[in-house]
Scaffold this motif. Structure first.
Motif, PDB file in Angstrom:
ATOM      1  N   THR A 122      23.061  68.941  69.591  1.00  9.46           N
ATOM      2  CA  THR A 122      24.358  69.615  69.477  1.00  9.46           C
ATOM      3  C   THR A 122      24.178  71.118  69.588  1.00  9.46           C
ATOM      4  OG1 THR A 122      25.359  67.836  68.168  1.00  9.46           O
ATOM      5  CG2 THR A 122      26.292  70.039  67.915  1.00  9.46           C
ATOM      6  N   ILE A 123      23.117  71.625  68.992  1.00  8.49           N
ATOM      7  CA  ILE A 123      22.803  73.057  69.127  1.00  8.49           C
ATOM      8  C   ILE A 123      22.468  73.384  70.579  1.00  8.49           C
ATOM      9  CG2 ILE A 123      21.133  74.838  68.509  1.00  8.49           C
ATOM     10  CD1 ILE A 123      23.110  74.346  66.313  1.00  8.49           C
ATOM     11  N   TRP A 124      21.718  72.497  71.245  1.00  4.82           N
ATOM     12  CA  TRP A 124      21.428  72.719  72.672  1.00  4.82           C
ATOM     13  C   TRP A 124      22.731  72.814  73.470  1.00  4.82           C
ATOM     14  CZ3 TRP A 124      17.170  68.507  73.954  1.00  4.82           C
ATOM     15  CH2 TRP A 124      16.005  68.802  73.217  1.00  4.82           C
ATOM     16  N   ALA A 125      23.664  71.916  73.179  1.00  8.10           N
ATOM     17  CA  ALA A 125      24.935  71.932  73.906  1.00  8.10           C
ATOM     18  C   ALA A 125      25.709  73.216  73.616  1.00  8.10           C
ATOM     19  CB  ALA A 125      25.763  70.703  73.524  1.00  8.10           C
ATOM     20  N   TYR A 126      25.680  73.660  72.371  1.00  9.90           N
ATOM     21  CA  TYR A 126      26.355  74.916  72.008  1.00  9.90           C
ATOM     22  C   TYR A 126      25.759  76.086  72.790  1.00  9.90           C
ATOM     23  CZ  TYR A 126      28.049  78.797  69.142  1.00  9.90           C
ATOM     24  OH  TYR A 126      28.632  79.963  68.711  1.00  9.90           O
ATOM     25  N   ASP A 127      24.430  76.068  72.948  1.00 11.97           N
ATOM     26  CA  ASP A 127      23.740  77.132  73.688  1.00 11.97           C
ATOM     27  C   ASP A 127      23.963  77.047  75.193  1.00 11.97           C
ATOM     28  OD1 ASP A 127      22.673  78.208  71.381  1.00 11.97           O
ATOM     29  OD2 ASP A 127      20.712  77.251  71.618  1.00 11.97           O
ATOM     30  N   GLY A 128      24.413  75.880  75.672  1.00  9.75           N
ATOM     31  CA  GLY A 128      24.564  75.686  77.104  1.00  9.75           C
ATOM     32  C   GLY A 128      23.326  75.138  77.778  1.00  9.75           C
ATOM     33  N   ARG A 129      22.350  74.697  76.992  1.00  8.99           N
ATOM     34  CA  ARG A 129      21.118  74.151  77.581  1.00  8.99           C
ATOM     35  C   ARG A 129      21.337  72.742  78.121  1.00  8.99           C
ATOM     36  NH1 ARG A 129      16.669  75.037  73.036  1.00  8.99           N
ATOM     37  NH2 ARG A 129      18.442  75.314  71.618  1.00  8.99           N
ATOM     38  N   ILE A 130      22.280  72.015  77.529  1.00  6.91           N
ATOM     39  CA  ILE A 130      22.700  70.710  78.051  1.00  6.91           C
ATOM     40  C   ILE A 130      24.228  70.701  78.042  1.00  6.91           C
ATOM     41  CG2 ILE A 130      20.619  69.508  77.247  1.00  6.91           C
ATOM     42  CD1 ILE A 130      22.315  68.366  74.941  1.00  6.91           C
ATOM     43  N   PRO A 131      24.865  69.806  78.808  1.00  5.31           N
ATOM     44  CA  PRO A 131      26.332  69.776  78.833  1.00  5.31           C
ATOM     45  C   PRO A 131      26.922  69.363  77.480  1.00  5.31           C
ATOM     46  CG  PRO A 131      25.411  68.637  80.736  1.00  5.31           C
ATOM     47  CD  PRO A 131      24.268  68.879  79.803  1.00  5.31           C
ATOM     48  N   GLN A 132      28.077  69.901  77.169  1.00  7.31           N
ATOM     49  CA  GLN A 132      28.820  69.431  76.008  1.00  7.31           C
ATOM     50  C   GLN A 132      29.262  67.982  76.248  1.00  7.31           C
ATOM     51  OE1 GLN A 132      29.653  70.701  73.092  1.00  7.31           O
ATOM     52  NE2 GLN A 132      29.399  72.932  73.229  1.00  7.31           N
ATOM     53  N   SER A 133      29.451  67.218  75.158  1.00  5.94           N
ATOM     54  CA  SER A 133      29.983  65.864  75.260  1.00  5.94           C
ATOM     55  C   SER A 133      30.932  65.647  74.087  1.00  5.94           C
ATOM     56  CB  SER A 133      28.856  64.826  75.231  1.00  5.94           C
ATOM     57  OG  SER A 133      28.401  64.618  73.901  1.00  5.94           O
ATOM     58  N   ALA A 134      31.618  64.529  74.113  1.00 10.67           N
ATOM     59  CA  ALA A 134      32.528  64.220  73.006  1.00 10.67           C
ATOM     60  C   ALA A 134      31.776  64.158  71.679  1.00 10.67           C
ATOM     61  CB  ALA A 134      33.247  62.903  73.274  1.00 10.67           C
ATOM     62  N   LEU A 135      30.525  63.648  71.705  1.00 16.28           N
ATOM     63  CA  LEU A 135      29.731  63.558  70.477  1.00 16.28           C
ATOM     64  C   LEU A 135      29.345  64.935  69.970  1.00 16.28           C
ATOM     65  CD1 LEU A 135      28.191  62.072  68.290  1.00 16.28           C
ATOM     66  CD2 LEU A 135      26.306  61.718  69.911  1.00 16.28           C
ATOM     67  N   SER A 136      28.827  65.793  70.844  1.00 14.46           N
ATOM     68  CA  SER A 136      28.425  67.131  70.393  1.00 14.46           C
ATOM     69  C   SER A 136      29.628  67.912  69.878  1.00 14.46           C
ATOM     70  CB  SER A 136      27.735  67.898  71.520  1.00 14.46           C
ATOM     71  OG  SER A 136      28.636  68.189  72.578  1.00 14.46           O
ATOM     72  N   GLN A 137      30.796  67.740  70.530  1.00  8.17           N
ATOM     73  CA  GLN A 137      31.990  68.441  70.077  1.00  8.17           C
ATOM     74  C   GLN A 137      32.458  67.905  68.723  1.00  8.17           C
ATOM     75  OE1 GLN A 137      34.575  67.806  73.419  1.00  8.17           O
ATOM     76  NE2 GLN A 137      33.716  69.501  74.619  1.00  8.17           N
ATOM     77  N   ALA A 138      32.326  66.596  68.516  1.00  9.16           N
ATOM     78  CA  ALA A 138      32.722  66.016  67.232  1.00  9.16           C
ATOM     79  C   ALA A 138      31.835  66.527  66.103  1.00  9.16           C
ATOM     80  CB  ALA A 138      32.657  64.497  67.309  1.00  9.16           C
ATOM     81  N   ILE A 139      30.524  66.627  66.374  1.00  6.44           N
ATOM     82  CA  ILE A 139      29.611  67.128  65.338  1.00  6.44           C
ATOM     83  C   ILE A 139      29.870  68.602  65.070  1.00  6.44           C
ATOM     84  CG2 ILE A 139      27.189  67.589  64.797  1.00  6.44           C
ATOM     85  CD1 ILE A 139      26.475  65.026  66.324  1.00  6.44           C
ATOM     86  N   LEU A 140      30.044  69.392  66.118  1.00  6.75           N
ATOM     87  CA  LEU A 140      30.338  70.813  65.927  1.00  6.75           C
ATOM     88  C   LEU A 140      31.614  71.019  65.124  1.00  6.75           C
ATOM     89  CD1 LEU A 140      29.447  72.559  69.308  1.00  6.75           C
ATOM     90  CD2 LEU A 140      28.600  73.188  67.038  1.00  6.75           C
ATOM     91  N   ALA A 141      32.614  70.169  65.373  1.00 12.50           N
ATOM     92  CA  ALA A 141      33.884  70.302  64.662  1.00 12.50           C
ATOM     93  C   ALA A 141      33.704  70.115  63.162  1.00 12.50           C
ATOM     94  CB  ALA A 141      34.894  69.297  65.212  1.00 12.50           C
ATOM     95  N   GLU A 142      32.751  69.255  62.763  1.00 12.02           N
ATOM     96  CA  GLU A 142      32.492  69.056  61.332  1.00 12.02           C
ATOM     97  C   GLU A 142      31.987  70.329  60.669  1.00 12.02           C
ATOM     98  OE1 GLU A 142      30.298  65.838  59.859  1.00 12.02           O
ATOM     99  OE2 GLU A 142      31.287  64.310  61.078  1.00 12.02           O
TER     100      GLU A 142
END
Length: 297
Positions: free
Chosen positions: A163-183
């Motif tokens: 999820t941190i990788w997705a936030y950094d832009g190292r991997i694409p965002q997904s529904a799962l990473s966005q759900a975890i970030l929202a928490e």
């Protein structure tokens, strides 16, 4: 001659379970007590054991006077740590005999009735264990910080990392990473603060979420669950390579992750013959009748 009774105990960090059978194997009663991880204060552990035992005796319409004819066996997380076992056994107990071993060993005893075979436990943590020709072997189970591959804690830890990788832009965002970030109010700093206090069970809370997203073909969820199944398969394959003829799965994540395992492993998975409580009863019987199998870590 006074007939013997046999008590199986499953000692966990949340609660202690006990099952009482007579010498013929008839179920007499069951009971529960408080936390009984043997790394806790020995007096607290014995209190939990005796609370569960007395509840089982009460179901069986037996009483305090019958404690002395009970041969007890206990499977406990942490029993591989000899210092914890020594602290517990230094306290007096009312049983005719008391044998203790790891929860993996009693799960194996129940699953295979003491015959050759291997088990894979996958819950908050993970551990592989097998006995072949009287020799024990553990695979994994060294704690979530460096091991416990495929477990809920490992899946959750990796979910937060990616999820941190997705936030950094190292991997694409997904529904799962966005759900975890929202928490965490979309704040990586909040994740870092949480990690500083998190325990394995806290990480494991994200495993069912990852599995749910994987079933919906979320890319991050698919990566996490596919990786977890691959790591489970590595443990299982090692146990089979050591000579185990069959494999039983235990733990809350075992069945949900089973469909993700490769087909060759699916073919050697068998249902357990009995559970860990009956395995602990078999441990008690072995302690009074025959030597235990050799141990190797």
């Amino acid at each position: 001659m006074i007939d013997s009774l046999f008590l199986g105990i499953d000692g966990g960090g949340t609660k202690c379970r006990a099952r009482l059978r007579d010498a013929a194997g008839n179920l007499l009663g069951e009971g529960t007590g408080g936390p009984s991880n043997i790394r806790l204060d020995p007096d607290l552990v014995w209190n939990a054991i005796l609370t569960a035992c007395r509840a089982a005796l009460d179901q069986a319409r037996l009483g305090e006077a019958d404690l002395g004819r009970i041969h007890a066996g206990m499977g406990a997380a942490g029993a591989g740590q000899s210092s914890a076992v020594e602290r517990l056994m230094a306290r007096p107990h009312p049983f005719a005999s008391f044998a203790i071993d790891t929860d993996a060993h009693t799960a194996w005893l129940g699953a295979f009735s003491g015959n050759d075979g291997a088990i894979l436990i996958v819950g908050t943590g993970s551990c592989g264990y097998g006995v072949v020709g009287g020799e024990r072997r553990y695979v994994g189970g060294w704690g979530y910080e460096i091991s416990d591959e495929g477990s809920g804690a490992a899946i959750g830890r990796e979910a937060l990392r990616r999820t941190i990788w997705a936030y950094d832009g190292r991997i694409p965002q997904s529904a799962l990473s966005q759900a975890i970030l929202a928490e965490f109010d979309h704040s990586p700093e909040a994740i870092v603060d949480w990690v500083g206090k998190a325990r394995p069970a806290d990480y494991a809370r994200y495993a069912p979420i990852a599995l749910q997203h994987a079933l919906q073909r979320d890319p991050l969820g698919l990566d996490l669950i596919t990786d977890a199944a691959h790591q489970m398969a590595q443990i299982a394959t090692r146990l089979l390579d050591l000579g185990a003829p069959a494999l039983c799965l235990f733990g809350g994540l075992a069945e949900p992750l089973r469909p993700w395992l490769p087909p060759p492993l699916q073919q050697v998975i068998v249902p357990p013959q009995a559970d860990a409580l009956d395995g602990a009863i078999l441990l008690a019987r072995q302690a009074t009748q025959e030597p235990l199998v050799r141990r190797r870590r």
